[in-house]
Design a protein around this motif. Structure first.
Motif, short mmCIF file in Angstrom:
data_model
loop_
_atom_site.label_atom_id
_atom_site.label_comp_id
_atom_site.label_asym_id
_atom_site.label_seq_id
_atom_site.Cartn_x
_atom_site.Cartn_y
_atom_site.Cartn_z
N GLY A 1 -0.54 19.64 -55.47
CA GLY A 1 0.06 20.93 -55.25
C GLY A 1 -0.48 22.02 -56.15
N GLY A 2 -1.23 21.62 -57.15
CA GLY A 2 -1.78 22.58 -58.11
C GLY A 2 -3.08 23.21 -57.62
N PHE A 3 -3.74 23.92 -58.51
CA PHE A 3 -4.96 24.63 -58.13
C PHE A 3 -5.99 24.55 -59.26
N LEU A 4 -7.23 24.74 -58.85
CA LEU A 4 -8.37 24.83 -59.75
C LEU A 4 -9.37 25.81 -59.16
N ARG A 5 -10.17 26.40 -60.00
CA ARG A 5 -11.28 27.22 -59.52
C ARG A 5 -12.57 26.69 -60.12
N LEU A 6 -13.46 26.30 -59.25
CA LEU A 6 -14.78 25.86 -59.68
C LEU A 6 -15.75 27.02 -59.66
N SER A 7 -16.69 26.99 -60.58
CA SER A 7 -17.74 28.00 -60.63
C SER A 7 -19.09 27.33 -60.58
N CYS A 8 -20.04 28.01 -60.00
CA CYS A 8 -21.42 27.52 -59.93
C CYS A 8 -22.33 28.66 -60.34
N ALA A 9 -22.91 28.56 -61.51
CA ALA A 9 -23.79 29.60 -62.03
C ALA A 9 -25.24 29.22 -61.77
N ALA A 10 -25.97 30.13 -61.19
CA ALA A 10 -27.38 29.90 -60.88
C ALA A 10 -28.24 30.64 -61.89
N SER A 11 -29.30 30.00 -62.33
CA SER A 11 -30.22 30.63 -63.27
C SER A 11 -31.65 30.31 -62.85
N GLY A 12 -32.58 31.13 -63.31
CA GLY A 12 -33.98 30.89 -62.98
C GLY A 12 -34.40 31.51 -61.67
N GLY A 13 -33.56 32.36 -61.11
CA GLY A 13 -33.90 33.02 -59.86
C GLY A 13 -32.74 33.87 -59.39
N ARG A 14 -33.02 34.72 -58.41
CA ARG A 14 -31.97 35.54 -57.83
C ARG A 14 -31.46 34.87 -56.57
N PHE A 15 -30.17 34.73 -56.45
CA PHE A 15 -29.58 34.05 -55.31
C PHE A 15 -28.67 34.95 -54.50
N SER A 16 -28.85 36.26 -54.65
CA SER A 16 -27.94 37.17 -53.97
C SER A 16 -28.05 37.09 -52.45
N TYR B 1 -30.16 22.12 -48.22
CA TYR B 1 -30.06 22.75 -49.54
C TYR B 1 -31.09 22.13 -50.48
N GLU B 2 -31.93 23.00 -51.06
CA GLU B 2 -33.00 22.52 -51.92
C GLU B 2 -32.57 22.34 -53.37
N TYR B 3 -31.58 23.10 -53.79
CA TYR B 3 -31.21 23.11 -55.19
C TYR B 3 -29.79 22.56 -55.37
N TRP B 4 -29.67 21.70 -56.36
CA TRP B 4 -28.39 21.04 -56.62
C TRP B 4 -28.06 21.08 -58.09
N GLY B 5 -26.78 21.25 -58.36
CA GLY B 5 -26.33 21.19 -59.75
C GLY B 5 -25.71 19.83 -60.03
N HIS B 6 -25.48 19.57 -61.29
CA HIS B 6 -24.73 18.38 -61.67
C HIS B 6 -23.28 18.61 -61.27
N GLY B 7 -22.61 17.57 -60.99
CA GLY B 7 -21.24 17.69 -60.50
C GLY B 7 -20.22 17.97 -61.57
N THR B 8 -19.07 18.40 -61.10
CA THR B 8 -17.92 18.57 -61.97
C THR B 8 -16.77 17.78 -61.35
N LYS B 9 -16.10 17.01 -62.16
CA LYS B 9 -15.11 16.08 -61.64
C LYS B 9 -13.74 16.73 -61.48
N VAL B 10 -13.15 16.50 -60.33
CA VAL B 10 -11.81 16.97 -60.03
C VAL B 10 -10.92 15.76 -59.76
N THR B 11 -9.84 15.66 -60.49
CA THR B 11 -8.90 14.57 -60.30
C THR B 11 -7.53 15.15 -60.00
N VAL B 12 -6.96 14.75 -58.88
CA VAL B 12 -5.64 15.23 -58.48
C VAL B 12 -4.68 14.06 -58.51
N SER B 13 -3.69 14.15 -59.37
CA SER B 13 -2.72 13.07 -59.51
C SER B 13 -1.54 13.30 -58.57
N SER B 14 -0.97 12.21 -58.12
CA SER B 14 0.16 12.31 -57.19
C SER B 14 1.49 12.38 -57.92
#
Length: 123
Positions: free
Chosen positions: A14-29, A110-123
């Motif tokens: 029932g909760g919330f999270l906001r993930l962010s993905c920052a790109a560097s080394g190029g323009r991704f607009s 998709y050619e470019y991938w980031g390392h993952g970020t773990k999301v755990t939702v408890s019941s």
């Protein structure tokens, strides 16, 4: 080109999270960016994607209405706002980018991938 995803963590159902993905080394607009996730023992699956030049978004049925993808072109960053989280949303979340403008559900686009970020939702 590097993508760095962050913002994961442990949250109650029932909760919330906001993930962010920052790109560097190029323009991704003008590049499509997407989020995928992989739960333990399962294949990686599509979550959401946003196109480059137009604010077109697509979502997996399982997250539609609960998750929102957005981007800040000036910051070269994409976001995934996740509301009403469920235990089945537990996974490692990966952000991805592609050189084209169009947003796809398919990982191979998709050619470019980031390392993952773990999301755990408890019941």
């Amino acid at each position: 080109v590097q993508l760095q995803a962050f913002g994961g963590g442990l949250v109650q159902a029932g909760g919330f999270l906001r993930l962010s993905c920052a790109a560097s080394g190029g323009r991704f607009s003008r590049n499509a960016m997407g989020w995928f996730r992989q739960a333990l023992g399962k294949e990686r699956e599509f979550v959401a994607a946003i196109s480059g030049s137009y604010p077109n978004t697509i979502y997996a049925d399982s997250v539609k209405g609960r998750f929102t993808i957005s981007r800040d072109a000036a910051k070269n960053t994409a976001y995934l706002q996740m509301n009403s989280l469920k235990p089945e949303d537990t996974a490692v979340y990966y952000c991805a980018a592609r050189t084209g403008d169009y947003a796809y559900r398919t990982m191979s686009k998709y050619e470019y991938w980031g390392h993952g970020t773990k999301v755990t939702v408890s019941s």
